[in-house]
Design a protein around this motif. Structure first.
Motif, PDB file in Angstrom:
ATOM      1  N   ARG A   3       7.004 -48.432  22.595  1.00  9.42           N
ATOM      2  CA  ARG A   3       7.376 -47.048  22.347  1.00  9.42           C
ATOM      3  C   ARG A   3       6.047 -46.576  21.701  1.00  9.42           C
ATOM      4  NH1 ARG A   3      10.976 -45.781  16.997  1.00  9.42           N
ATOM      5  NH2 ARG A   3      10.518 -43.621  17.057  1.00  9.42           N
ATOM      6  N   SER A   4       5.718 -45.254  21.868  1.00  7.96           N
ATOM      7  CA  SER A   4       4.695 -44.404  21.470  1.00  7.96           C
ATOM      8  C   SER A   4       4.928 -43.938  19.966  1.00  7.96           C
ATOM      9  CB  SER A   4       4.180 -43.293  22.304  1.00  7.96           C
ATOM     10  OG  SER A   4       3.309 -42.665  21.774  1.00  7.96           O
ATOM     11  N   ASN A   5       4.149 -43.824  19.240  1.00  7.06           N
ATOM     12  CA  ASN A   5       4.042 -43.310  17.775  1.00  7.06           C
ATOM     13  C   ASN A   5       3.620 -41.880  17.773  1.00  7.06           C
ATOM     14  OD1 ASN A   5       5.570 -45.438  16.982  1.00  7.06           O
ATOM     15  ND2 ASN A   5       3.736 -46.366  16.022  1.00  7.06           N
ATOM     16  N   ARG A   6       3.044 -41.365  18.910  1.00 14.73           N
ATOM     17  CA  ARG A   6       2.406 -40.011  18.810  1.00 14.73           C
ATOM     18  C   ARG A   6       3.575 -38.977  19.071  1.00 14.73           C
ATOM     19  NH1 ARG A   6      -1.722 -40.062  23.392  1.00 14.73           N
ATOM     20  NH2 ARG A   6      -0.524 -38.324  23.789  1.00 14.73           N
ATOM     21  N   PRO A   7       3.410 -37.917  18.176  1.00 11.26           N
ATOM     22  CA  PRO A   7       4.492 -37.045  18.073  1.00 11.26           C
ATOM     23  C   PRO A   7       4.382 -36.180  19.509  1.00 11.26           C
ATOM     24  CG  PRO A   7       2.677 -36.090  16.872  1.00 11.26           C
ATOM     25  CD  PRO A   7       2.396 -37.522  17.061  1.00 11.26           C
ATOM     26  N   ARG A   8       5.615 -35.914  19.888  1.00 15.08           N
ATOM     27  CA  ARG A   8       5.586 -35.172  21.335  1.00 15.08           C
ATOM     28  C   ARG A   8       5.330 -33.973  21.121  1.00 15.08           C
ATOM     29  NH1 ARG A   8       9.910 -38.556  24.515  1.00 15.08           N
ATOM     30  NH2 ARG A   8      10.077 -40.236  23.357  1.00 15.08           N
TER      31      ARG A   8
END
Length: 109
Positions: A3-8
């Motif tokens: 899972r990516s923790n960067r905001p979309r």
């Protein structure tokens, strides 16, 4: 897939309620002083200080009769409780030296 923790990113041109543009600041009003009300024996007066950077014209001070040079801090004064109305009071406003306004005398005859 991890899972990516960067905001979309939102689609182009759409902003959330937290990303809206801030309201524009009126710089001229922010640079000039705010008018305050002063009560005196000769009536209620609105007094607005003018900073040296905003003083660009010459005026004659009604207190001392001397010239207020451009670049000199001073006060703009108009009568709050004018009999002719607020519009007439604002058009009759006068530019005073700060010291002349503070030390003016009240003459009654």
């Amino acid at each position: 897939m991890p899972r990516s923790n960067r905001p979309r990113r939102s689609p182009k041109g759409r902003r959330s309620k937290y990303q809206q543009e801030p309201a524009e600041l009126d710089l001229e009003r922010a640079r000039s002083g705010f008018a305050r009300r002063e009560n005196a024996p000769d009536g209620a007066w609105m007094v607005r200080p003018i900073r040296p950077s905003n003083a660009v014209k010459e005026y004659i001070c009604p207190g001392c009769g001397q010239l207020i040079q451009p670049g000199i801090a001073h006060l703009v004064v108009w009568q709050e409780d004018s009999l002719l109305g607020k519009e007439a009071a604002v058009t009759d406003r006068r530019h005073w030296h700060s010291r002349c306004w503070q030390s003016r005398t009240y003459r009654y005859r």
